[in-house]
Each structure stands twice: as C-alpha cells, then as structure tokens.
Scaffold this motif. Structure first.
Motif, PDB file in Angstrom:
ATOM      1  N   ILE B 370       0.845  -1.205   0.000  1.00 43.95           N
ATOM      2  CA  ILE B 370       0.000   0.000   0.000  1.00 43.95           C
ATOM      3  C   ILE B 370       0.880   1.255   0.000  1.00 43.95           C
ATOM      4  N   ALA B 373       2.280   1.726  -3.452  1.00 44.88           N
ATOM      5  CA  ALA B 373       1.280   2.202  -4.414  1.00 44.88           C
ATOM      6  C   ALA B 373       1.028   3.698  -4.253  1.00 44.88           C
ATOM      7  N   ARG B 374       1.019   4.155  -3.006  1.00 45.89           N
ATOM      8  CA  ARG B 374       0.660   5.560  -2.772  1.00 45.89           C
ATOM      9  C   ARG B 374       1.850   6.510  -2.950  1.00 45.89           C
ATOM     10  N   THR B 375       3.055   5.963  -3.051  1.00 46.33           N
ATOM     11  CA  THR B 375       4.227   6.827  -3.236  1.00 46.33           C
ATOM     12  C   THR B 375       4.851   6.654  -4.624  1.00 46.33           C
ATOM     13  N   GLU B 376       4.919   5.414  -5.105  1.00 48.38           N
ATOM     14  CA  GLU B 376       5.511   5.156  -6.421  1.00 48.38           C
ATOM     15  C   GLU B 376       4.455   5.008  -7.508  1.00 48.38           C
ATOM     16  N   GLY B 377       3.204   4.762  -7.115  1.00 47.97           N
ATOM     17  CA  GLY B 377       2.128   4.688  -8.090  1.00 47.97           C
ATOM     18  C   GLY B 377       1.718   3.285  -8.470  1.00 47.97           C
ATOM     19  N   PHE B 378       2.675   2.387  -8.606  1.00 49.03           N
ATOM     20  CA  PHE B 378       2.354   1.044  -9.099  1.00 49.03           C
ATOM     21  C   PHE B 378       1.809   0.140  -7.986  1.00 49.03           C
ATOM     22  N   ILE B 379       0.793  -0.635  -8.327  1.00 51.86           N
ATOM     23  CA  ILE B 379       0.233  -1.638  -7.419  1.00 51.86           C
ATOM     24  C   ILE B 379       0.962  -2.957  -7.681  1.00 51.86           C
ATOM     25  N   LEU B 416      -2.440  -6.048 -10.437  1.00 52.90           N
ATOM     26  CA  LEU B 416      -3.758  -5.616 -10.918  1.00 52.90           C
ATOM     27  C   LEU B 416      -4.751  -6.764 -11.051  1.00 52.90           C
ATOM     28  N   MET B 419      -6.404  -7.936  -7.034  1.00 51.89           N
ATOM     29  CA  MET B 419      -7.018  -6.890  -6.220  1.00 51.89           C
ATOM     30  C   MET B 419      -7.870  -7.446  -5.086  1.00 51.89           C
ATOM     31  N   TYR B 422      -5.924  -7.356  -2.003  1.00 52.51           N
ATOM     32  CA  TYR B 422      -5.869  -6.004  -1.424  1.00 52.51           C
ATOM     33  C   TYR B 422      -7.181  -5.664  -0.721  1.00 52.51           C
ATOM     34  N   GLU B 423      -8.303  -6.077  -1.345  1.00 51.53           N
ATOM     35  CA  GLU B 423      -9.588  -5.796  -0.712  1.00 51.53           C
ATOM     36  C   GLU B 423      -9.652  -6.456   0.673  1.00 51.53           C
ATOM     37  N   LEU B 426      -7.457  -4.460   3.043  1.00 53.00           N
ATOM     38  CA  LEU B 426      -8.030  -3.156   3.397  1.00 53.00           C
ATOM     39  C   LEU B 426      -9.246  -3.317   4.313  1.00 53.00           C
TER      40      LEU B 426
END
Lengths: 458, 458
Positions: B370, B373-379, B416, B419, B422-423, B426
C-alpha cells in the motif's frame, strides 16, 4: 533484428501541451450557463474548478507550459512506447504498417492519468482538499485516485452502478490508492436519490454520476470537481500523447495515413490525434477515425447541438454531438464509451470534416481484442478493442486494395481488470445491443427548447 | 529534472543469457533419478523436456546465445525500465537510494515470460504440440499461455485450487491467450485423484499441480512439460533481467550494496541477482536477500537436502532447501511463494553464504505494498510485496544508521489481477499465518530415507 517499439528517452518528454483552440478552422461556440443561457464566465466555474484549470479551458495560447511537478509525475510512466504491430500485421497478411501508441503502461493502466495528474496538481496548488468525480468503466476514477495519492489530496468517486457491479477490481484499485468509491445512483445526493426513486435498479450512467459528483463538490468550498474527459483542458493535457507520438513516428520514418481511436468522451482520441489534426489543417492528407459502440452512437446518430453534460442539468450547456442528457445506454462492457455526449473539440472537428466517425458492435470488438492478444501479446481494454476492430478493418481494406498504408492506433489501455468481460465473450454470453431509434428520438426531444449552436445539425 | 527511470534502447537488449553453474564456488550436486537414486541422464529427462532445454539444464558454458526468434518476442516488453523509487525514498525520509527493476511491463504482468517465451520456442522447434504446466498464483500459467499463443502451441495449465478460486482473472487471461486451465487437484490425473480421495476440499499445492502436469505430459510423446521456476534453465533465461540491470545501474552511476527479491521457486530473485553474484564471487561486497513468507519458510526453517519437486515423487530428486514434498502451505495470497522447495542454484548460493534469507508476515507485506502504491504509483503483486517490505526495512535501517546505501529491488510484477487480496487486507480480513514447527517436522520426516547431499545441513 527489426525494431519492435520506439521509446523516447526521458529528456524527450514534451515540456508543453498543444492547444488546438486558436487553430480551429471554425471557432468553437461558448459553453452556456444552465440557468441564464448566457456564455459562462470564469467566475461561474469557480465553485467546481480551480482557476488555473478554468484558464486552461479558455486559453487561446497554442502551447501551454507543463509545470515541473507534473512532468516529474509523468516520468513515472512517460514517454510511452510506440509499437509496430508486426504480429498483427503478419496474421492479417496486410501490406499496411500498423503502429500503436501504448498508453496502458501507466500505473492505472490507461491514458487517463495524463490529465488526472495535471488536475490533481492544479487543485493542490489552489488549496483544494478533496476532489469529487464520476467514473464509467473505472479507468478515470482509478487514474484520479492514483493522482490524488501522489499529491496528498482526498478523492471520492461516483462509479456507474453497472460497472461498479461488474468491475470490483477498479474500485479496489481506487481504495488501494486511498480513494473512496460509491455506486451511482447513490443515496448520498439529491441527483442520485431522484433517479433511484424512479428506478431503484437503475444501471446508472455517466450523466447521472457527473450530477452526483458536481452536487457534492459545490457543497463545500474546500472541495472541487474533476472531469476525466469532454472539456477543453482535458483534451489539452492529453496532447502529451500525440506530441510524443509525432517524434516517434518521425524516428520510425513513417507518417500516418489513418489515425484510429475509440471515442467515449473523446479524450484518448484527442490526445493522440490533435497534434496531427494541426498538420491536416495545414494540408496533410490524413483519415482520422473516431470509433464508438453501435449501442451508444453519439457521433453517428446524434445531432450537433447544445446539451447538458449531466443528467440533472447542473453543468453548462456544451456545443456537442449528443444523444440527450437522459439517454441511458445499454450495459455494454466498454463502460468508458457509454457517455451521451462528446467533447466539444472532437464534435467541432467532426462538424469541420477533419475527423469522421464509425460505430462497431460489441462482438466484433472482442473478437478483435482476442486476435490482438494472441498476436501482439497485450490484452486490451474493452474500449480499446473498438479501435482495434476498425484498425483490422482498415488493414484488410489495404490488403484488398493491395495498397501500402500507415495506420496509427491509439491503444488507450490494457484490459487486465476487465477480464470478466472477456470471460463472458469467450463463454458466448455477450450479445450485440441494437439501439432503438425511437428511444434516441425520445431522449433528444428533451433538447428541443435548448439554444442551438450556429452550426447546429441533425 | 531528476531522471526517474533508465530505459535501455532495444539495441542494448542482451544477446546472451548468463549461466552461473561453471562459476559456483562449490559445484552443484546432480539431480537423482527418483527410482534408481543415480544421477539423471539427459535421456531420463527427454519424456518431459525437449533436448535443447535439457542441454541448457546441464551446460557448463558461461554464456548461452539467445535465439533471434526469442529476442524478437522479448522486444514486446524488454528491455524493462529500472526505476529510482524517489517517491518511496521521500516518504521514508531515508538516505538510501532505492532502485527497482520493473518486470511488470510484460503482457502477463510479471518476470515469468522471460523463460516462458524461451521454453515455448525450444519446444516449438523440437516438435512439441502441447505444453502442460502448473501454476500457483497464476503468473506462470498466464505467462506460458501468452508465450504459447506467440508460437502456435497448445497450452494446458493445472492451477492450484486456492488460487483458481481466488484469482479468476488469471484463468481468464490464460483462456484469452487460447490456453486451458483446470483447478488442481483435479480428477483428470492419478495424482489429482489420489489427493482428492484423502481430502476432497484440498486447497492444492504447487507440488500436487506439478505432479498432475508431469503425469499428463508423459502420457503422449507430442506433449511436454514446462516448469516456471526451480530448474537451472529457468534461472538461465531469467538472467536477461540482471544483465540489463547491470547496464542500467552503470548508467545510473550506482552499484547496489543490497539486492532484494522475493523467493518462491527462486526464479525472479535469480534472474535479477545472478549477474551480481558473479561480481560477489569476484570480491564485490553485496548483501543479497531472498525474502519468503513466514507461512512457507523454506529457506529459513527447512534443511538443505535431496527432495522431490512434486508431491507424488515423479520428478528427479533435487539438492535444495525444502519443507518436504508433502508440505501443504497455508492459503496465503502470495500464491507464487507457496512452494515447498527452492531452486537448487539459489539453495547452493545460500549454502555458500552468497545469499541470505529472511521471512516476513503477510500483513507487513500488504502494508508495504500500500505504501508503495501511494508513493511510487504502481500496485504490486502480493509476492512482490515481500521484497518491498524488506526494502523498507533496509531503507529505515540506513536512516537509523545515517548511512547512504544503494538498494536494488526486483519488482517482479504488478498486482492488478490480485485486487481481491488487497480488498481483504483493506477490510481487515487478512491475518498472519503462523507455522507449526511440528507440522514441518512431520513433513520432513518423509525425507529421512532419501539420499543426502554432501553439503547436507539441517
């Protein structure tokens, strides 16, 4: 060995966007205020957009500098590669040389971050705390969530119900980047509630979702609204694609005879083609084709007239091709192509004869996508498959005519989060939606009392 | 503006793979025939692999030429970019310079096509009609389906049940490329049926799925088997990554102090690090870290000994770290890291002290993903998140020590199509699986009567 793709070094990233407004052969007519019918002023837009974007919406400068902070974020995935589709060419046995610009390499998987990053930046420096937006297929919502994460903004997305249900991965992407996502129509806004009262099972539409996002944004002065297509400043930001592409075609030693892009709101097509449209205005012979779904035939069956951008008439009236702001498209899988209207810039270029439009049926697009995956390797977004379908048509036409031809396709994004659509196609569960002309007529009747642009055409 | 990523032009694509076998400080011990316990001969392997791959499995050449047909397919996504993780660095406020090699740009989204394309090619020229394989998370199965599509081979994939159920998108990707995919254990093989008899709800394991694929392949001489990790020729093909990476680090003007990769079967770590291990053998000081899940601690809790690669003892005995061929790992989301064994090359390098291993818990890996993803962009893929977690640990250690340090991480793939994992994270639904030492002991007891390598260690 043959070159497969042309990749520009980071030093070749364009430093300016291209603005076609001052170079249009016939000037665009202004957006009109929904209440007064008068041309909108910058102040009218201030509750929903920050001033730098309003200025870009109206600027007559041919080039607009890209801020360093935006360039820095662009470098996460840009410049994007231009591919030669040698696998597809060989399979089609065509004399055409097919190129595709791969916009799927962004973290969100599509061209959408080109404007999302810019919009997040301008909102950030203007003091915005939270951005509201809508999304169809989810490409735009995920792109904006990604961009807001990079700039430390909150992001809330209204996602068209039918896509929300079909595409959970897109929602989770938004959440992974820290955004929130609700299905539209929702119970959170007056706009959403009014639709749900009429039809609790409404599949939703982009028009409704836009209404919900705008209504939410204007409710608090720290919040703004963000639109992923249609508007001039969005087209402006997307031109980074075409500007790179011109450099790459030059390195390839080719120039496109045909340019093909799918068109929902118009931004991916515009981004790729506008710098080439400039050449066409100056005399180059290029066939530029906007491809839309036969089930949402805005360009091929709608009039060019003034219409609202959303379902509940909150946005300005825009001069564009439209099926009517209450048009409720079929739940086809290319959710990004289900918009009732079309970018005024693209609409104007069609009126001027610089771009032409064609429509394709859903099954043909998935067939094309499968062929592309098995020859070029990449799995395409359902929207992108529309461009591939017409690319294959044009390549086969070149074969029939025995003519060399250079085709440039904008490959707007990958389909890795759209696999359920492929499963339905492979299982034979998809169908071609036919559109009822009576339905369009009914939807367009609501536009009768609205102002008409000078170049109005049915 | 600072350079964000280093992209080699296509002309810089390496033309040879690097083979570490002749340069190992202690020579590897041979694979043994499962029935006789004698070293396997090339002829023993011919029912499952084509001769060119068997030769590569055993070659003592330091460099192996890459055929033009393979290079041509590599160009679909290679050379891959080397990124500087400036966003993550800033967020961690670390003096470390973090680089990551982005192997997620391939059509299948991971490093796996590096060997899949090569294996499909060698099978094609050897007359193979259909390839059988197994897949854990689905990265390998989709990579092989993609590669078989490019070379016109049939492809059938046994997918570990728990991933088959959790990751439908991976299965549909395989089908989009024309492959077929069944859940393992299946009713189609003796191996599958024997597991299902004992436990009809078995979540499956890579060991079982390998048994099913090998059994299917040997049943018809036109069919072969393909393995996505573990074997020497797979490591060989993956070195294209590290060979590119060395050129890119040189352009960046840096050299890694630390190299980090996740390790399931070992191929992504090997691909990136082996060309650097060569430097380490020659005196360079590099800390090379294999990261595995605490729930499947092959390297950190298993012995180095001879074991089967699969659950029903069809494969040769390999000298490797292992938890026992019947070890049934917990259904953690990083399905690609649930293998009971480890590549003999990686195992040997750990025995020689050239690579060290650490394990991390599931929740820490998703937290790291996470942040990335929020700093480099890629998941990132759940497997890749293991490498990110330790990269963050190392970067924070550098901060604590106030030391500049160059960290190179192998970003093995995007997430991708993962996901749902990730769900679950989260939503707070994931947990850390703890491993029962008694369970490992029980599983390892089955190895007691097997031969021991000279360097056997518990």
């Amino acid at each position: 060995m043959n070159i497969k793709k042309i990749v520009l070094p980071e030093t070749e990233l364009p430093r300016q966007w291209y603005n076609i407004l001052p170079e249009l052969p016939t000037p665009m007519e202004p957006p009109l205020h929904p209440a007064t019918g008068e041309p909108v002023s910058p102040d009218d837009l201030l509750p929903i957009f920050p001033m730098p974007l309003i200025e870009q919406e109206m600027t007559q400068d041919t080039y607009v500098d890209i801020p360093d902070e935006v360039l820095e974020k662009y470098l996460i995935w840009r410049p994007t590669p231009l591919y030669r589709a040698r696998g597809l060419e060989a399979w089609l046995d065509t004399p055409a040389r097919i190129y595709y610009k791969n916009e799927g390499v962004s973290p969100a998987g599509s061209h959408k971050p080109n404007t999302a990053v810019a919009q997040a930046y301008y909102n950030k420096i203007s003091g915005t705390k939270r951005l509201y937006t809508e999304t169809g297929a989810g490409q735009w919502g995920s792109a904006l969530s990604f961009s807001c994460a990079l700039f430390g903004l909150e992001c809330k997305v209204f996602m068209v119900r039918v896509s929300y249900d079909h595409k959970p991965y897109r929602r989770i992407m938004m959440e992974t980047w820290g955004g929130t996502c609700v299905a539209s129509p929702s119970n959170e806004t007056n706009a959403g509630r009014s639709i749900l009262e009429k039809d609790p099972d409404s599949p939703g539409s982009l028009g409704v979702a836009i209404s919900e996002a705008v209504e939410s944004a204007v409710a608090d002065e720290n919040n703004k609204y963000s639109l992923g297509s249609v508007l001039n400043h969005v087209m402006l930001h997307q031109t980074i694609n075409g500007l790179e592409c011109k450099k790459q075609m030059e390195i390839a030693g080719d120039y496109p005879d045909v340019i093909i892009g799918c068109a929902g709101g118009g931004s991916n097509l515009a981004g790729n083609c506008l710098p080439f449209v400039r050449d066409k205005i100056n005399g180059k012979d290029i066939d530029i084709i906007a491809v839309e779904p036969a089930a949402c035939p805005t360009l091929t069956k709608g009039p060019f007239t003034y219409d609202f951008g959303d379902a509940v008439k909150m946005t300005p009236l825009l001069p564009m091709y439209t099926l009517g702001h209450n048009f409720m498209p079929k739940p086809l899988h290319a959710g990004g192509l289900r918009y009732h209207g079309m970018a005024p810039i693209i609409s104007q270029l069609i009126v001027s004869g610089l771009i032409r439009s064609v429509s394709v049926h859903q099954l043909e697009t998935f067939k094309a996508g499968i062929a592309f995956a098995r020859t070029e390797g990449f799995i395409s977004a359902p929207e992108t498959n529309h461009a591939i379908a017409v690319t294959i048509q044009e390549a086969l036409k070149a074969k029939e005519e025995g003519k060399e031809k250079v085709i440039l396709m904008n490959w707007s994004g990958h389909g890795l989060v759209d696999m359920m659509a492929y499963e339905a196609y492979l299982a034979g569960e998809l169908s071609d939606y036919t559109i009822d002309d009576e339905e369009i007529k009914k939807s367009l009747a609501e536009l009768e009392d609205l102002p008409k642009p000078r170049q109005y055409r049915v």
